[in-house]
Design an enzyme around this catalytic site. Structure first.
Site, PDB file in Angstrom:
ATOM      1  N   TYR A 118       0.817  -1.218   0.000  1.00 57.20           N
ATOM      2  CA  TYR A 118       0.000   0.000   0.000  1.00 57.20           C
ATOM      3  C   TYR A 118       0.847   1.263   0.000  1.00 57.20           C
ATOM      4  O   TYR A 118       2.050   1.224   0.182  1.00 57.20           O
ATOM      5  CB  TYR A 118      -1.029   0.004   1.123  1.00 57.20           C
ATOM      6  CG  TYR A 118      -0.534  -0.059   2.560  1.00 57.20           C
ATOM      7  CD1 TYR A 118       0.654   0.500   2.973  1.00 57.20           C
ATOM      8  CD2 TYR A 118      -1.335  -0.676   3.529  1.00 57.20           C
ATOM      9  CE1 TYR A 118       1.059   0.464   4.287  1.00 57.20           C
ATOM     10  CE2 TYR A 118      -0.942  -0.722   4.860  1.00 57.20           C
ATOM     11  CZ  TYR A 118       0.249  -0.139   5.235  1.00 57.20           C
ATOM     12  OH  TYR A 118       0.628  -0.175   6.544  1.00 57.20           O
ATOM     13  N   GLU A 119       0.171   2.398  -0.238  1.00 56.90           N
ATOM     14  CA  GLU A 119       0.828   3.705  -0.379  1.00 56.90           C
ATOM     15  C   GLU A 119       1.871   3.710  -1.498  1.00 56.90           C
ATOM     16  O   GLU A 119       2.898   4.382  -1.413  1.00 56.90           O
ATOM     17  CB  GLU A 119       1.480   4.128   0.948  1.00 56.90           C
ATOM     18  CG  GLU A 119       0.508   4.315   2.097  1.00 56.90           C
ATOM     19  CD  GLU A 119      -0.463   5.463   1.852  1.00 56.90           C
ATOM     20  OE1 GLU A 119      -0.114   6.370   1.084  1.00 56.90           O
ATOM     21  OE2 GLU A 119      -1.564   5.430   2.436  1.00 56.90           O
ATOM     22  N   GLY A 120       1.612   2.960  -2.548  1.00 58.69           N
ATOM     23  CA  GLY A 120       2.551   2.851  -3.656  1.00 58.69           C
ATOM     24  C   GLY A 120       3.425   1.641  -3.465  1.00 58.69           C
ATOM     25  O   GLY A 120       4.259   1.609  -2.564  1.00 58.69           O
TER      26      GLY A 120
END
Length: 266
Positions: A118-120
């Site tokens: 997550y978050e890239g």
């Protein structure tokens, strides 16, 4: 089992604690040096964010902001990769007990896996670092980072306890500068090459930041009394990190070079 060696003054017993065995000592020392080193890097990045916002000197604010932006993908990807890896190593220390819910390490391992996505995802972070923030601005921000690393190597080289660490850090800076130049040149004839090299380039940068953190820790610890346990622990951890540093650097440099080979479409 009995360990092949035990601490001085510890008598021979029917069985030794698992922490006396070399395989587990290595795991535990790697856990300590990685977690403490990443914590130091995180604090440095937080300080840079404060400088970028509040430093009275406009040029200092700009440099701090550039460094913070460059460090962001390294911190996200390298920290989460290491968090999962070190959680797995910690579970290994527990043996079979680590795999059951009676101990919290199994949940730590499960929970740490999502942070790599997550978050890239970490692959996207690697592309962001190399393609946008190193090659994309002609290496200006990366030059600032190398200057910080070289400055720490110069400071540490002035004391006997840090001289060896300083030389290793300086050599790593040379390797980073050379590999960026090689990637830039190769990318002119192979547009996909930097994408293939990006994951290991990010990991190499993470290792370099750990090297800076432990060089600085060894240097700063000299201000503590010689009989202070914290001073001894920091120097011990720095020594372990740099003893095993060459193998980690060689691994990532070899992978970056190996990425010259094209990948088949599947």
């Amino acid at each position: 089992m009995r360990a092949p060696l035990r601490p001085q003054g510890v008598p021979v017993q029917a069985a030794d604690p698992i922490r006396y065995h070399p395989a587990m000592r290595r795991v535990l020392l790697e856990l300590r040096t990685t977690s403490e080193g990443m914590r130091a890097i995180g604090y440095w990045a937080a300080h840079l964010l404060d400088q970028a916002e509040h430093d009275p000197d406009p040029q200092a604010r700009e440099c701090a902001g550039q460094l913070a932006q460059l460090l962001t993908p390294i911190i996200k990807a390298f920290f989460t990769d290491q968090g999962f890896r070190q959680a797995s190593n910690a579970l290994q220390v527990f043996g079979g007990y680590g795999y059951v819910a009676e101990f919290a390490i199994e949940q730590t391992l499960r929970d740490s896996r999502i942070a790599m996505i997550y978050e890239g995802s970490n692959e996207i972070q690697a592309n962001d670092l190399l393609l946008r923030k190193v090659l994309g601005d002609d290496g200006r921000a990366f030059g600032l980072l190398l200057a910080e690393l070289r400055a720490e190597a110069e400071h540490a080289g002035q004391c006997a306890e840090g001289a060896g660490f300083a030389r290793a850090l300086g050599s790593l800076c040379d390797s980073l500068a050379s590999v960026v130049k090689a990637i830039r040149e190769r990318s002119l004839e192979d547009i996909e090459y930097p994408y293939r090299a990006a994951p290991d380039f990010l990991q190499l940068c993470g290792v370099a930041l750990l090297a800076m953190a432990w060089t600085r820790a060894a240097r700063v610890s000299r201000a503590l009394p010689e009989d202070d346990p914290l001073r001894a622990a920091k120097l011990q951890s720095a020594g372990f990190f740099f003893d095993y540093l060459p193998s980690r650097v060689t691994q990532h440099l070899s992978a970056i070079d190996g990425a010259r080979a094209a990948l088949a479409f599947i």
